[in-house]
Design a protein around this motif. Structure first.
Motif, PDB file in Angstrom:
ATOM      1  N   VAL A 137      -1.054  14.559  38.110  1.00 46.53           N
ATOM      2  CA  VAL A 137       0.409  14.431  37.918  1.00 46.53           C
ATOM      3  C   VAL A 137       0.460  13.123  37.436  1.00 46.53           C
ATOM      4  O   VAL A 137       0.388  12.097  38.626  1.00 46.53           O
ATOM      5  CB  VAL A 137       1.467  15.133  38.834  1.00 46.53           C
ATOM      6  N   ARG A 138       0.951  12.782  36.446  1.00 49.24           N
ATOM      7  CA  ARG A 138       1.135  11.330  36.058  1.00 49.24           C
ATOM      8  C   ARG A 138       2.545  10.830  36.385  1.00 49.24           C
ATOM      9  O   ARG A 138       3.473  11.442  36.806  1.00 49.24           O
ATOM     10  CB  ARG A 138       1.059  10.986  34.607  1.00 49.24           C
ATOM     11  N   ALA A 139       2.949   9.555  36.474  1.00 45.39           N
ATOM     12  CA  ALA A 139       3.983   8.778  36.745  1.00 45.39           C
ATOM     13  C   ALA A 139       5.065   9.478  35.577  1.00 45.39           C
ATOM     14  O   ALA A 139       4.695   9.616  34.407  1.00 45.39           O
ATOM     15  CB  ALA A 139       4.053   7.463  36.720  1.00 45.39           C
ATOM     16  N   GLY A 140       6.089  10.085  35.957  1.00 47.13           N
ATOM     17  CA  GLY A 140       7.227  10.406  34.997  1.00 47.13           C
ATOM     18  C   GLY A 140       6.798  11.746  34.325  1.00 47.13           C
ATOM     19  O   GLY A 140       7.203  12.100  33.119  1.00 47.13           O
ATOM     20  N   GLU A 141       6.107  12.542  35.025  1.00 45.47           N
ATOM     21  CA  GLU A 141       5.626  13.701  34.696  1.00 45.47           C
ATOM     22  C   GLU A 141       6.011  14.874  35.622  1.00 45.47           C
ATOM     23  O   GLU A 141       5.840  14.597  37.041  1.00 45.47           O
ATOM     24  CB  GLU A 141       4.172  13.984  34.319  1.00 45.47           C
ATOM     25  N   ILE A 142       6.319  16.272  35.113  1.00 44.80           N
ATOM     26  CA  ILE A 142       6.643  17.252  36.213  1.00 44.80           C
ATOM     27  C   ILE A 142       5.606  18.415  35.679  1.00 44.80           C
ATOM     28  O   ILE A 142       5.458  18.746  34.564  1.00 44.80           O
ATOM     29  CB  ILE A 142       7.971  18.121  35.956  1.00 44.80           C
ATOM     30  N   LEU A 143       4.713  18.822  36.773  1.00 40.41           N
ATOM     31  CA  LEU A 143       3.705  19.761  36.713  1.00 40.41           C
ATOM     32  C   LEU A 143       4.227  20.989  37.370  1.00 40.41           C
ATOM     33  O   LEU A 143       4.588  20.884  38.603  1.00 40.41           O
ATOM     34  CB  LEU A 143       2.464  19.428  37.116  1.00 40.41           C
ATOM     35  N   GLY A 144       4.127  21.968  36.555  1.00 38.91           N
ATOM     36  CA  GLY A 144       4.556  23.225  37.247  1.00 38.91           C
ATOM     37  C   GLY A 144       3.508  24.308  37.783  1.00 38.91           C
ATOM     38  O   GLY A 144       2.539  24.331  36.807  1.00 38.91           O
ATOM     39  N   LEU A 145       3.376  24.408  39.076  1.00 40.77           N
ATOM     40  CA  LEU A 145       2.310  25.313  39.594  1.00 40.77           C
ATOM     41  C   LEU A 145       2.954  26.548  39.904  1.00 40.77           C
ATOM     42  O   LEU A 145       3.689  26.726  40.632  1.00 40.77           O
ATOM     43  CB  LEU A 145       1.910  24.656  40.988  1.00 40.77           C
ATOM     44  N   ILE A 146       2.415  27.559  38.985  1.00 44.39           N
ATOM     45  CA  ILE A 146       2.908  28.932  39.225  1.00 44.39           C
ATOM     46  C   ILE A 146       1.957  29.874  39.570  1.00 44.39           C
ATOM     47  O   ILE A 146       0.537  29.673  39.510  1.00 44.39           O
ATOM     48  CB  ILE A 146       3.406  29.474  37.735  1.00 44.39           C
ATOM     49  N   GLY A 147       2.078  31.236  39.986  1.00 48.89           N
ATOM     50  CA  GLY A 147       1.195  32.199  40.136  1.00 48.89           C
ATOM     51  C   GLY A 147       1.918  33.372  41.006  1.00 48.89           C
ATOM     52  O   GLY A 147       2.931  32.978  41.693  1.00 48.89           O
ATOM     53  N   PRO A 148       1.199  34.314  40.993  1.00 49.25           N
ATOM     54  CA  PRO A 148       1.846  35.573  41.775  1.00 49.25           C
ATOM     55  C   PRO A 148       1.955  35.218  43.421  1.00 49.25           C
ATOM     56  O   PRO A 148       1.168  34.420  43.741  1.00 49.25           O
ATOM     57  CB  PRO A 148       1.145  36.671  41.726  1.00 49.25           C
ATOM     58  N   ASN A 149       2.846  35.954  44.192  1.00 52.54           N
ATOM     59  CA  ASN A 149       2.689  35.857  45.554  1.00 52.54           C
ATOM     60  C   ASN A 149       1.397  35.950  46.220  1.00 52.54           C
ATOM     61  O   ASN A 149       0.451  36.954  45.920  1.00 52.54           O
ATOM     62  CB  ASN A 149       3.625  36.727  46.219  1.00 52.54           C
ATOM     63  N   GLY A 150       0.904  35.152  46.967  1.00 54.76           N
ATOM     64  CA  GLY A 150      -0.582  34.969  47.638  1.00 54.76           C
ATOM     65  C   GLY A 150      -1.560  34.438  46.796  1.00 54.76           C
ATOM     66  O   GLY A 150      -2.705  34.324  47.130  1.00 54.76           O
TER      67      GLY A 150
END
Length: 492
Positions: free
Chosen positions: A31-44
């Motif tokens: 993740v760079r400065a000034g960036e949003i990384l979304g981390l997704i995935g089903p439960n577990g």
């Protein structure tokens, strides 16, 4: 994946085992400065474990975590925090005897005994942070007097107290109203615009799509896709993980169900709170006599809350009616005896008792002749239970326990059967057996079924109508075939 030049946060080969379970396997992200990384995935899928490994709450078995170029893998949490990382947990954890001002101030205090007395400028800094997150008007109040959104703001205030360059945020919108969600989204964007690297964890792409610059999807501890939100939503592997495979439908038109008075079940503008967190927001659904209705939604959407409310376990605003008569004031036992019976997600079998004893408990209100007839019908529906009837329920496989849970509920001869995540953790061969049993119920009985699932491939073939529950609200309803056509972006 290649590491980004100048990234505030770099993770390579991150691995964590809990006994024989590999919770995170060779995870890599940046993740760079000034960036949003979304981390997704089903439960577990391992999202929260990744965050804990980054912050030092869990110690990795292998891999690298670099913050501003410094290797911190395996360091204790307080040292990682000093290096410029902060975390906002999903559940608020304020000190309830202290005011909002004091909660934020504690996050700013020095962590060395030689600097025990706070710098006089700290009070000014507290007020600046409170203004930033929208808490200036409540600084003298204690957390117990605040709305849920303000409790979440306290957690953000504490996390940014030391001006971290890496900010990890877990499920930021859980329990928030749509208005509060919009305000939080704006705040997170402002934190990104300050030049911070933000790792945002959520269950699905749709929640974070408008915020993130990139999305990384996880499943069973591994990265399965990465790209823009739109690219990840259309990725076939992601669709297969979330949706379960190809979708087939065989719905009966709603006009074919003829209720004598009103729909068998009508949930009207129902809202539920857990403390200050809103678990359901103005939810309305209905089920006709003999109809099969599926409520689909990702984990945490509110399906179990909805079912527990219908079953009489939770207080609510709004109204719930059975054939036009309100259920308000009735106990859960009365609702079940009168024909609305739930199969809980956790099964809740008497594990030390035999299969037959569990079934007998479900039919204790029946005459001996009725009980024998019902058990005979259930053994025909689930033949494996006949073979296992003298076996302790706790020794059954997961799939067999699920069949027993459904059979025990059917021993009560319900008018409406509520099934909460019946496919959770089951092998494909068991899913096929459950699917066939549900189809027989659909074709040969007058029972109504309300099915809650995140596996839409299982839910849709047995549905006459579908509701989509997302962040405590119904966001879509209609026929299964139309859902199948829109599932690519609508469900994810």
């Amino acid at each position: 994946m290649s590491m980004a030049a100048g990234a505030h946060l770099e993770v390579k080969g991150l691995t964590k085992r809990f006994g024989g379970l590999v919770a995170v396997k060779e995870m890599a992200l940046s993740v760079r400065a000034g960036e949003i990384l979304g981390l997704i995935g089903p439960n577990g899928s391992g999202k929260s474990t990744v965050m804990k490994l980054i912050m030092g709450i869990e110690r990795p078995d292998a891999g690298s975590v670099r913050i501003n170029g410094v290797e911190v893998a395996g360091w204790p949490s307080h040292k990682i925090a000093r290096m410029g990382a902060g975390i906002v947990f999903q559940h608020s954890r304020p000190l309830h005897r202290q005011t909002v001002f004091e909660n934020i101030k504690l996050a700013l205090l020095p962590d060395k005994l030689t600097r025990l007395f706070a710098d006089p400028e700290i009070d000014e800094r507290v007020r600046a942070i409170a203004a930033r997150v929208g808490l200036s008007a409540v600084l003298d109040r204690r957390p117990a007097t605040l709305p849920f959104a303000d409790l979440r703001k306290i957690e953000i205030a504490k996390a940014i107290a030391r001006d971290p360059q890496v900010l990890l945020i877990d499920e930021p919108f859980a329990g928030l109203t749509s208005k509060d969600t919009a305000a939080f989204s704006e705040l997170i964007c402002e934190l990104r615009d300050d030049g911070r690297a933000v790792l945002l964890v959520d269950h699905n792409v749709k929640s974070v799509a408008r915020l993130v610059d990139r999305v990384l999807a996880m499943y069973v501890g591994e990265c399965i896709a990465e790209g823009t939100a739109d690219e990840v939503m259309r990725n076939e592997t992601v669709r297969r993980v979330y949706l379960g495979g190809s979708i087939e439908t065989a719905a009966r038109p709603e006009s074919s169900f003829r209720d004598s008075i009103a729909p068998f079940l009508a949930v009207e503008n129902v809202s539920v709170h857990y403390g200050k967190a809103q678990a359901l927001e103005n939810v309305s659904i209905h089920v006709h006599a003999g109809e099969f209705v599926s409520v689909v939604g990702l984990n945490g959407a509110g399906k179990t809350t909805l079912f527990n409310t219908v079953s009489g376990f939770l207080p609510y605003s709004g109204d719930i009616r059975r054939e036009g008569a309100s259920l308000r004031g009735l106990t859960a036992a009365t609702i079940a005896r009168n024909g609305i019976v739930q199969c809980p997600e956790g099964r809740e079998l008497f594990t030390d008792m035999t299969v037959r004893e569990n079934l007998d408990l479900g039919g204790h209100h029946l005459s001996p002749a009725e009980c024998a007839n019902q058990i005979g019908w259930l053994f025909d529906l689930f033949p494996i239970l006949h073979d296992r009837q003298k076996q302790a329920a706790g020794t059954l496989s997961g799939g067999e326990q699920q069949m027993l849970t459904i059979a025990r509920a059917l021993m009560m001869k319900p008018k409406l059967l509520i099934l909460d995540e019946p496919t959770l953790g089951l092998a494909p061969v068991i899913l096929e057996q459950l699917s066939k049993a549900l189809e027989r119920l659909r074709q040969t009985s007058a029972i109504s079924v309300l099915l809650g699932e995140q596996n839409v491939t299982f839910a849709l073939p047995h549905a006459d109508r579908v509701y989509v529950l997302e962040h405590a609200r119904i966001v879509w309803e209609g026929e299964p075939a139309r859902f199948a056509a829109e599932a690519g972006t609508g469900y994810l």
